[in-house]
Design a protein around this motif. Structure first.
Motif, PDB file in Angstrom:
ATOM      1  N   UNK A 166       0.835  -1.186   0.000  1.00 51.67           N
ATOM      2  CA  UNK A 166       0.000   0.000   0.000  1.00 51.67           C
ATOM      3  C   UNK A 166       0.868   1.233   0.000  1.00 51.67           C
ATOM      4  N   UNK A 167       0.374   2.313  -0.582  1.00 52.51           N
ATOM      5  CA  UNK A 167       1.069   3.601  -0.596  1.00 52.51           C
ATOM      6  C   UNK A 167       0.116   4.652  -0.050  1.00 52.51           C
ATOM      7  N   UNK A 168       0.583   5.423   0.906  1.00 49.93           N
ATOM      8  CA  UNK A 168      -0.198   6.511   1.488  1.00 49.93           C
ATOM      9  C   UNK A 168       0.463   7.819   1.087  1.00 49.93           C
ATOM     10  N   UNK A 169      -0.278   8.700   0.437  1.00 51.37           N
ATOM     11  CA  UNK A 169       0.224  10.000   0.017  1.00 51.37           C
ATOM     12  C   UNK A 169      -0.513  11.098   0.774  1.00 51.37           C
ATOM     13  N   UNK A 170       0.181  12.211   1.018  1.00 53.46           N
ATOM     14  CA  UNK A 170      -0.420  13.277   1.824  1.00 53.46           C
ATOM     15  C   UNK A 170      -1.264  14.239   0.994  1.00 53.46           C
ATOM     16  N   UNK A 171      -1.270  14.074  -0.337  1.00 54.09           N
ATOM     17  CA  UNK A 171      -2.106  14.922  -1.185  1.00 54.09           C
ATOM     18  C   UNK A 171      -2.524  14.141  -2.419  1.00 54.09           C
ATOM     19  N   UNK A 217      -5.058   1.093  -7.279  1.00 57.72           N
ATOM     20  CA  UNK A 217      -5.950   0.539  -6.270  1.00 57.72           C
ATOM     21  C   UNK A 217      -5.318   0.439  -4.896  1.00 57.72           C
ATOM     22  N   UNK A 218      -3.997   0.630  -4.818  1.00 54.68           N
ATOM     23  CA  UNK A 218      -3.288   0.522  -3.542  1.00 54.68           C
ATOM     24  C   UNK A 218      -2.750   1.864  -3.064  1.00 54.68           C
ATOM     25  N   UNK A 219      -3.103   2.947  -3.756  1.00 53.92           N
ATOM     26  CA  UNK A 219      -2.649   4.288  -3.372  1.00 53.92           C
ATOM     27  C   UNK A 219      -3.830   5.037  -2.750  1.00 53.92           C
ATOM     28  N   UNK A 220      -3.638   5.543  -1.555  1.00 49.92           N
ATOM     29  CA  UNK A 220      -4.690   6.277  -0.857  1.00 49.92           C
ATOM     30  C   UNK A 220      -4.136   7.599  -0.332  1.00 49.92           C
ATOM     31  N   UNK A 221      -5.018   8.578  -0.213  1.00 52.56           N
ATOM     32  CA  UNK A 221      -4.635   9.891   0.304  1.00 52.56           C
ATOM     33  C   UNK A 221      -5.040   9.980   1.772  1.00 52.56           C
ATOM     34  N   UNK A 222      -4.080  10.324   2.606  1.00 56.16           N
ATOM     35  CA  UNK A 222      -4.338  10.559   4.029  1.00 56.16           C
ATOM     36  C   UNK A 222      -3.724  11.910   4.384  1.00 56.16           C
ATOM     37  N   UNK A 223      -4.519  12.900   4.719  1.00 53.48           N
ATOM     38  CA  UNK A 223      -3.948  14.212   5.054  1.00 53.48           C
ATOM     39  C   UNK A 223      -3.166  14.156   6.354  1.00 53.48           C
ATOM     40  N   UNK A 224      -2.115  14.946   6.410  1.00 55.36           N
ATOM     41  CA  UNK A 224      -1.408  15.123   7.674  1.00 55.36           C
ATOM     42  C   UNK A 224      -2.336  15.837   8.650  1.00 55.36           C
ATOM     43  N   UNK A 234       1.427  34.711   5.940  1.00 53.97           N
ATOM     44  CA  UNK A 234       2.441  33.653   5.949  1.00 53.97           C
ATOM     45  C   UNK A 234       2.765  33.325   4.495  1.00 53.97           C
ATOM     46  N   UNK A 235       4.044  33.048   4.214  1.00 53.64           N
ATOM     47  CA  UNK A 235       4.411  32.756   2.828  1.00 53.64           C
ATOM     48  C   UNK A 235       5.293  31.527   2.751  1.00 53.64           C
ATOM     49  N   UNK A 236       5.132  30.792   1.657  1.00 56.65           N
ATOM     50  CA  UNK A 236       5.962  29.613   1.377  1.00 56.65           C
ATOM     51  C   UNK A 236       6.120  29.505  -0.142  1.00 56.65           C
ATOM     52  N   UNK A 237       7.132  30.189  -0.694  1.00 56.00           N
ATOM     53  CA  UNK A 237       7.292  30.213  -2.154  1.00 56.00           C
ATOM     54  C   UNK A 237       8.154  29.071  -2.696  1.00 56.00           C
ATOM     55  N   UNK A 238       7.818  27.826  -2.324  1.00 53.14           N
ATOM     56  CA  UNK A 238       8.609  26.659  -2.697  1.00 53.14           C
ATOM     57  C   UNK A 238       8.569  26.379  -4.199  1.00 53.14           C
ATOM     58  N   UNK A 239       9.588  25.649  -4.646  1.00 52.83           N
ATOM     59  CA  UNK A 239       9.611  25.142  -6.008  1.00 52.83           C
ATOM     60  C   UNK A 239       8.939  23.772  -6.107  1.00 52.83           C
ATOM     61  N   UNK A 240       8.863  23.053  -4.978  1.00 54.67           N
ATOM     62  CA  UNK A 240       8.265  21.721  -4.960  1.00 54.67           C
ATOM     63  C   UNK A 240       7.706  21.449  -3.575  1.00 54.67           C
ATOM     64  N   UNK A 241       6.516  20.859  -3.501  1.00 54.56           N
ATOM     65  CA  UNK A 241       5.906  20.513  -2.221  1.00 54.56           C
ATOM     66  C   UNK A 241       4.986  19.314  -2.398  1.00 54.56           C
ATOM     67  N   UNK A 242       4.823  18.558  -1.321  1.00 52.36           N
ATOM     68  CA  UNK A 242       3.751  17.574  -1.268  1.00 52.36           C
ATOM     69  C   UNK A 242       2.482  18.341  -0.935  1.00 52.36           C
ATOM     70  N   UNK A 243       2.288  18.601   0.347  1.00 49.06           N
ATOM     71  CA  UNK A 243       1.237  19.520   0.803  1.00 49.06           C
ATOM     72  C   UNK A 243       1.708  20.007   2.169  1.00 49.06           C
ATOM     73  N   UNK A 248       3.260  29.165  -3.651  1.00 45.61           N
ATOM     74  CA  UNK A 248       3.402  28.863  -5.073  1.00 45.61           C
ATOM     75  C   UNK A 248       2.410  27.790  -5.502  1.00 45.61           C
ATOM     76  N   UNK A 249       2.073  27.839  -6.762  1.00 43.68           N
ATOM     77  CA  UNK A 249       1.124  26.884  -7.331  1.00 43.68           C
ATOM     78  C   UNK A 249       1.886  25.620  -7.734  1.00 43.68           C
ATOM     79  N   UNK A 250       2.284  24.838  -6.733  1.00 42.44           N
ATOM     80  CA  UNK A 250       3.032  23.606  -6.970  1.00 42.44           C
ATOM     81  C   UNK A 250       2.463  22.500  -6.090  1.00 42.44           C
ATOM     82  N   UNK A 251       2.656  21.254  -6.549  1.00 42.96           N
ATOM     83  CA  UNK A 251       2.275  20.099  -5.751  1.00 42.96           C
ATOM     84  C   UNK A 251       0.827  20.157  -5.315  1.00 42.96           C
ATOM     85  N   UNK A 252       0.611  19.830  -4.040  1.00 41.47           N
ATOM     86  CA  UNK A 252      -0.732  19.799  -3.502  1.00 41.47           C
ATOM     87  C   UNK A 252      -1.197  21.105  -2.895  1.00 41.47           C
TER      88      UNK A 252
END
Length: 389
Positions: A161-166, A181-188, A293-302, A319-323
């Protein structure tokens, strides 16, 4: 359910603020399930003398499960595609010992590589299903290209199984070959008892910040990949427009010195402050002290930072990246392209001039750590049931 967690992303002596989210989620799991954790300590940290009392195991919580601390041996900065093999060899004996003591039903790995890759092989050896939790960089950065990316993809394909945060991160996992079918989203989760709206003046007084003037707060690793350099450039543009503001970067990072030099070069020492790492208990006050608050990342999960800001009733510019777009449910969240100091300056100026109040709907993106752990436990139980079938 009996759970054995395996992760090198966990708070430890000398790095108490590292991956606090994993500690909070695993501790919440331990309130309802029997949980133990294997948390390897890099040999470089032991050699540097940052590890005190290494022979004394930590606890997940009062009365909670044991935390084991084997030493993780690896060649720094080389052969990174083989880190899974080094990791497995380093932790295997401890994992087997912990499994004999705990008799787990499932192995939870928090990070795709080397943790998840090694966990799959150790799980096969022990006859245990393996669920790998991915956070962001372990897939979005390590999984981008090259030999290590192939190992990340192997870890995701071979896990039970794989659990992703976004949702965005889950889609990336599927593109790397994970079974949809084995990937599910679980928010932090968010500690809603700690992170909640409060008085701005009181927070500034507690932190020793000026009572007047506009305040921008960045919380996270002070890295160029997190947009710290872009933020400094945006602050130069804001300063050129006139008007008072202070920008505070809260956190540590390998590129702090480079960011500090940029602040000095751009003549912003009186406006931009590198506040350094702060205890987790101080972070709610930093959010409440902020106008934005600001977070101008180039890459993020969520990022948890933006969740926590919303929980404290503060708008954000990111930034409009990732989740990150998944967190925007109203005007309190402003998004800009990554690597664009002009757009960032414009959005920060707009937020400072007319801060949008955070609505209940926007704060509702947050769940408690207990709820996050409940959802994760459901994913683990599904993997256990699937293996039994």
């Amino acid at each position: 359910m009996k759970i054995l967690a395996l992760t090198n992303r966990y708070p430890r002596p000398g790095r108490e603020q590292d991956a606090v989210y994993n500690h909070l989620q695993i501790r919440a799991l331990a309130r309802e399930h029997a949980v133990a954790a294997v948390v390897p300590v890099p040999w470089t940290e032991r050699l540097a003398g940052r590890w005190a009392g290494a022979g004394v195991p930590a606890q997940l919580d009062r009365g909670g499960g044991r935390v084991y601390h084997p030493t993780y041996y690896f060649p720094p900065r080389v052969l990174q595609s083989e880190y899974g093999r080094f990791y497995r060899a380093s932790v295997g004996r401890t994992v087997r010992r912990a499994a004999a003591a705990v008799r787990p039903e499932v192995l939870l790995a928090c990070w795709a590589h080397p943790d998840g890759w090694a966990a799959v092989r150790l799980g096969r050896e022990l006859g245990l299903p393996v669920v790998t939790k991915v956070i962001g960089s372990d897939v979005l950065v390590l999984g981008r290209s090259g030999r290590r990316a192939a190992r990340v993809a192997e870890a995701l394909r071979q896990a039970d199984g794989v659990v992703a945060v976004s949702r965005d991160l889950a889609d990336h996992c599927v593109r790397l070959g994970a079974d949809p079918g084995r990937v599910q989203v679980v928010p932090e989760g968010t500690d809603l008892k700690a992170f909640h709206p409060g008085d701005r003046g009181e927070a500034r007084a507690r932190l020793g910040l000026p009572a007047d003037g506009r305040v921008i707060v960045f919380v996270g690793n002070v890295l160029l990949s997190k947009g710290a350099g872009v933020l400094v450039e945006a602050c130069r543009r804001l300063a050129d427009r006139g008007g008072g503001f202070g920008c505070y970067l809260v956190g540590r990072g390998a590129e702090s010195d480079a960011v500090r030099r940029s602040v000095e070069k751009l003549g912003l020492a009186d406006r931009v402050t590198l506040a350094g790492p702060r205890p987790q208990g101080d972070l709610p006050y930093w959010y409440r002290a902020a106008d934005v608050v600001t977070l101008p990342s180039y890459s993020e999960g969520i990022p948890n930072v933006l969740r926590e800001a919303l929980a404290c009733g503060r708008p954000f510019v990111a930034t409009r990246v990732g989740g990150i777009p998944e967190l925007v449910r109203g005007p309190a969240g402003r998004l800009v392209p990554p690597g664009d100091p002009a757009a960032l300056a414009d959005a920060l100026a707009a937020a400072l001039a007319d801060p949008s109040p955070v609505t209940d709907a926007e704060r509702a993106v947050n769940v408690s750590w207990d709820e996050s752990a409940r959802l994760l436990a459901g994913c683990l139980a599904t993997a256990v049931a699937r293996r039994r079938r």
